[in-house]
Every structure is written in structure tokens, then in C-alpha cells.
Write a protein that holds these residues in place. Structure first.
Motif, short mmCIF file in Angstrom:
data_model
loop_
_atom_site.label_atom_id
_atom_site.label_comp_id
_atom_site.label_asym_id
_atom_site.label_seq_id
_atom_site.Cartn_x
_atom_site.Cartn_y
_atom_site.Cartn_z
N GLU A 87 -15.85 -17.52 -29.91
CA GLU A 87 -16.86 -18.58 -29.93
C GLU A 87 -17.83 -18.36 -28.77
N GLU A 88 -19.07 -18.77 -28.97
CA GLU A 88 -20.10 -18.47 -27.98
C GLU A 88 -19.79 -19.07 -26.61
N HIS A 89 -19.17 -20.23 -26.57
CA HIS A 89 -18.92 -20.86 -25.27
C HIS A 89 -17.96 -20.03 -24.41
N LEU A 90 -17.32 -19.02 -25.01
CA LEU A 90 -16.41 -18.15 -24.26
C LEU A 90 -17.06 -16.82 -23.85
N MET A 91 -18.34 -16.64 -24.18
CA MET A 91 -18.97 -15.35 -23.89
C MET A 91 -19.07 -15.05 -22.40
N GLU A 92 -19.35 -16.06 -21.60
CA GLU A 92 -19.41 -15.83 -20.15
C GLU A 92 -18.02 -15.50 -19.60
N ALA A 93 -17.01 -16.18 -20.13
CA ALA A 93 -15.64 -15.87 -19.73
C ALA A 93 -15.26 -14.44 -20.15
N ALA A 94 -15.74 -14.03 -21.32
CA ALA A 94 -15.48 -12.67 -21.80
C ALA A 94 -16.14 -11.64 -20.89
N THR A 95 -17.33 -11.99 -20.38
CA THR A 95 -18.03 -11.10 -19.45
C THR A 95 -17.19 -10.88 -18.20
N VAL A 96 -16.64 -11.97 -17.68
CA VAL A 96 -15.84 -11.88 -16.46
C VAL A 96 -14.56 -11.08 -16.70
N LEU A 97 -13.84 -11.44 -17.77
CA LEU A 97 -12.53 -10.83 -17.99
C LEU A 97 -12.64 -9.39 -18.49
N GLY A 98 -13.63 -9.11 -19.34
CA GLY A 98 -13.74 -7.78 -19.93
C GLY A 98 -14.65 -6.83 -19.19
N ALA A 99 -15.77 -7.34 -18.66
CA ALA A 99 -16.74 -6.47 -17.99
C ALA A 99 -16.50 -6.41 -16.48
N CYS A 100 -16.51 -7.59 -15.84
CA CYS A 100 -16.17 -7.62 -14.40
C CYS A 100 -14.74 -7.15 -14.18
N GLY A 101 -13.89 -7.42 -15.16
CA GLY A 101 -12.46 -7.11 -15.03
C GLY A 101 -12.18 -5.65 -14.75
N ILE A 102 -13.01 -4.76 -15.28
CA ILE A 102 -12.80 -3.34 -15.00
C ILE A 102 -12.92 -3.07 -13.50
N ALA A 103 -13.87 -3.73 -12.85
CA ALA A 103 -14.04 -3.55 -11.40
C ALA A 103 -12.81 -4.07 -10.65
N TYR A 104 -12.24 -5.18 -11.13
CA TYR A 104 -11.03 -5.71 -10.47
C TYR A 104 -9.90 -4.68 -10.55
N VAL A 105 -9.72 -4.10 -11.73
CA VAL A 105 -8.65 -3.13 -11.92
C VAL A 105 -8.90 -1.88 -11.07
N LEU A 106 -10.16 -1.44 -11.01
CA LEU A 106 -10.48 -0.27 -10.20
C LEU A 106 -10.24 -0.52 -8.72
N ARG A 107 -10.54 -1.74 -8.26
CA ARG A 107 -10.27 -2.06 -6.85
C ARG A 107 -8.77 -2.04 -6.57
N PHE A 108 -7.98 -2.57 -7.51
CA PHE A 108 -6.52 -2.52 -7.38
C PHE A 108 -6.05 -1.07 -7.31
N MET A 109 -6.62 -0.22 -8.19
CA MET A 109 -6.22 1.18 -8.21
C MET A 109 -6.58 1.88 -6.91
N ARG A 110 -7.75 1.53 -6.35
CA ARG A 110 -8.15 2.13 -5.08
C ARG A 110 -7.18 1.73 -3.97
N ALA A 111 -6.80 0.46 -3.96
CA ALA A 111 -5.86 -0.01 -2.93
C ALA A 111 -4.50 0.66 -3.09
N MET A 112 -4.05 0.83 -4.32
CA MET A 112 -2.77 1.48 -4.56
C MET A 112 -2.81 2.94 -4.10
N THR A 113 -3.95 3.60 -4.34
CA THR A 113 -4.12 4.98 -3.88
C THR A 113 -4.07 5.06 -2.36
N GLN A 114 -4.72 4.11 -1.69
CA GLN A 114 -4.69 4.08 -0.23
C GLN A 114 -3.25 3.92 0.28
N GLY A 115 -2.49 3.08 -0.40
CA GLY A 115 -1.08 2.94 -0.02
C GLY A 115 -0.33 4.24 -0.21
#
Length: 266
Positions: A162-190
Motif C-alpha cells: 500500500e502506498e502509505h508504506l512506501m516511505e517505510a519500504a524506502t527505509v527498510l529496503g533502500a537505506c537498509g542496505i547501508a545499515y547492513v554494510l555498516r554492520f559488515m564493516r564493523a564485523m570486518t574491523q573486529g
């Protein structure tokens, strides 16, 4: 999607190229069905060898297309719609915007009443055909919706929401890749801190994250059920997880998602 359907991508940047590559990799798809535009199209001329039409003229590209995909920046969507609307025919053409934050209502306002309109939100994994694309639409038949889903299924998985979830989809699906990549970077540093060189640590982390995702997808497990399989009593895994939680790991992730959502809702 019927083999005679034509697609125009207006403002064919990085995401547009990902869609082009995805479609070209779809069995039976003919590049002659595609038209792409760019203000300075020279960088797209190499696509002509695939039968694709490359233009600088948005109106020329849109007038005969069955599906018109707007790949431009959000601040350019309205002006592009005003430019191409005189050549669009509501009975024939479907307009799809991949711009963040541009509502279906704003799109409709620039078009003839009754025109089928969609919003789609892919992510950067479209480059390797692993995007999650959320779509919503209005004034469309189930058949048209399925055809739009087929376009974006060429670059990964497509979901209708539904359209009212499109902004939430942007955060979880598009911004979410950056969250996962930051986690991966931190894990690599460890990993580097406990003895690995950066390249080896990165390889281990990359495959570990890929394996975790595939495990959840293919086994249909809840993440906590999978975690239970590797957290043995008094083991090192539960000690590490508890230490992360003591420092707010899950809470920080949730707060980050909420902060992004609040920003996009402004």
C-alpha cells in the motif's frame, strides 16, 4: 509481459542501467523494445549494439512506450511529467516513478485523469539482480500490475504494498542496505583486531552474511530460531551476543531505522 510491449526509461542513470541490464537478461526480451534517455546521451550510446534506442528527447521516447519509467531525481519529476504529458495517451500508457517521496497524487496531477500510475522503490542491489522492489499503483488492472511487477522482477524480487508504506519500504529496503554494510564493516574491523588481515576478514564476513541470509530464505527460519542453533550453553557466541546487547546493538538498529523514517517523513 507481452513481447510487443515497449518500455521507455526517462533519465537513465545508474538505476535505469540496472533495469536495462535486468531486462536484457530476461529470457526472450528484445532490446528493440527499450528506449532510454539522458540529457547528454553519449554515455549510453553503447546500448545501441543491443538494439536499444538512445535519445535526448524525452517526448519522443515516451510517445510510443507502453511503460514510461521516470528515473529522474525527485525534484525533476513534475517538470518531466509536464514535458511528456502532451504525448501520453491514458488508455495505452503506464507511468512509473522510482523517485523517493513523490506521491501517486502528485504524479496524477500532471496527467490525464484515469492514467495508470505506479511508484516503485528498488535498491542498489539491482546492479546484481538482487533488489527488493516495493511497488504501489492506481487506476490499473491486475494484469497491468502484474506486468509492472515483471519489469522489476528482472532485477530481483518485487512486492506490491500500500502506498502509505512506501516511505517505510524506502527505509527498510533502500537505506537498509547501508545499515547492513555498516554492520559488515564493523564485523570486518573486529576480525582484523583478532588477527586476520583486512582482505581475509572481509572475505569471511561477506560469505558469513550471505550464508545467513540464504539460510533464513531457503529454510524459512525466524532469525532467532537460527541464532538458537549456534548459541550453545556457556559458549562464545552467546557471550558475544550478550555483550553487543549490553551496548545497545538491537536498540541502536531500531533507533536508526526510526530516525531514517522520521527524516523521510518530514
Amino acid at each position: 509481459m507481452k513481447k510487443d510491449k515497449k518500455i521507455a526509461i526517462i533519465g537513465c542513470g545508474n538505476l535505469g542501467i540496472s533495469i536495462v541490464n535486468g531486462l536484457l537478461g530476461t529470457e526472450g526480451f528484445d532490446g528493440s523494445r527499450l528506449t532510454v534517455t539522458k540529457r547528454h546521451p553519449e554515455s549510453l550510446f553503447y546500448l545501441r549494439s543491443q538494439g536499444i534506442t538512445v535519445l535526448a528527447d524525452n517526448k519522443e521516447a515516451a510517445k510510443d512506450a507502453d511503460f514510461v519509467i521516470l528515473g529522474v531525481k525527485p525534484y525533476n519529476v513534475v517538470s518531466i511529467l509536464k514535458e511528456i504529458s502532451p504525448v501520453l495517451k491514458k488508455e495505452k500508457q503506464v507511468v512509473i516513478s522510482v523517485a523517493t517521496g513523490i506521491t501517486l497524487q502528485r504524479i496524477r496531477e500532471q496527467l490525464e485523469p484515469g492514467t495508470a500510475v505506479f511508484r516503485a522503490m528498488p535498491n542498489i542491489a539491482a546492479d546484481i539482480k538482487e533488489s527488493i522492489t516495493c511497488i504501489c499503483g492506481e487506476n490499473c488492472s491486475p494484469k497491468t500490475e502484474e506486468e509492472v511487477r515483471a519489469i522489476f522482477s528482472s532485477i530481483g524480487i518485487a512486492l506490491t504494498i500500500e502506498e502509505h508504506l512506501m516511505e517505510a519500504a524506502t527505509v527498510l529496503g533502500a537505506c537498509g542496505i547501508a545499515y547492513v554494510l555498516r554492520f559488515m564493516r564493523a564485523m570486518t574491523q573486529g576480525g582484523i583486531q583478532i588477527g586476520f588481515d583486512a582482505k581475509t576478514a572481509n572475505t569471511i564476513v561477506n560469505q558469513t552474511v550471505k550464508g545467513a541470509a540464504e539460510l533464513i530464505i531457503k529454510k524459512g527460519l525466524h532469525p532467532e530460531a537460527a541464532i538458537d542453533k549456534v548459541t550453545t550453553p556457556k559458549g562464545c557466541t552467546i557471550v558475544g551476543l550478550n555483550e553487543m546487547e549490553h551496548h545497545g546493538f538491537s536498540a541502536a538498529m531500531v533507533r536508526g531505522v526510526l530516525a531514517s523514517y522520521e527524516e523521510i517523513e518530514k
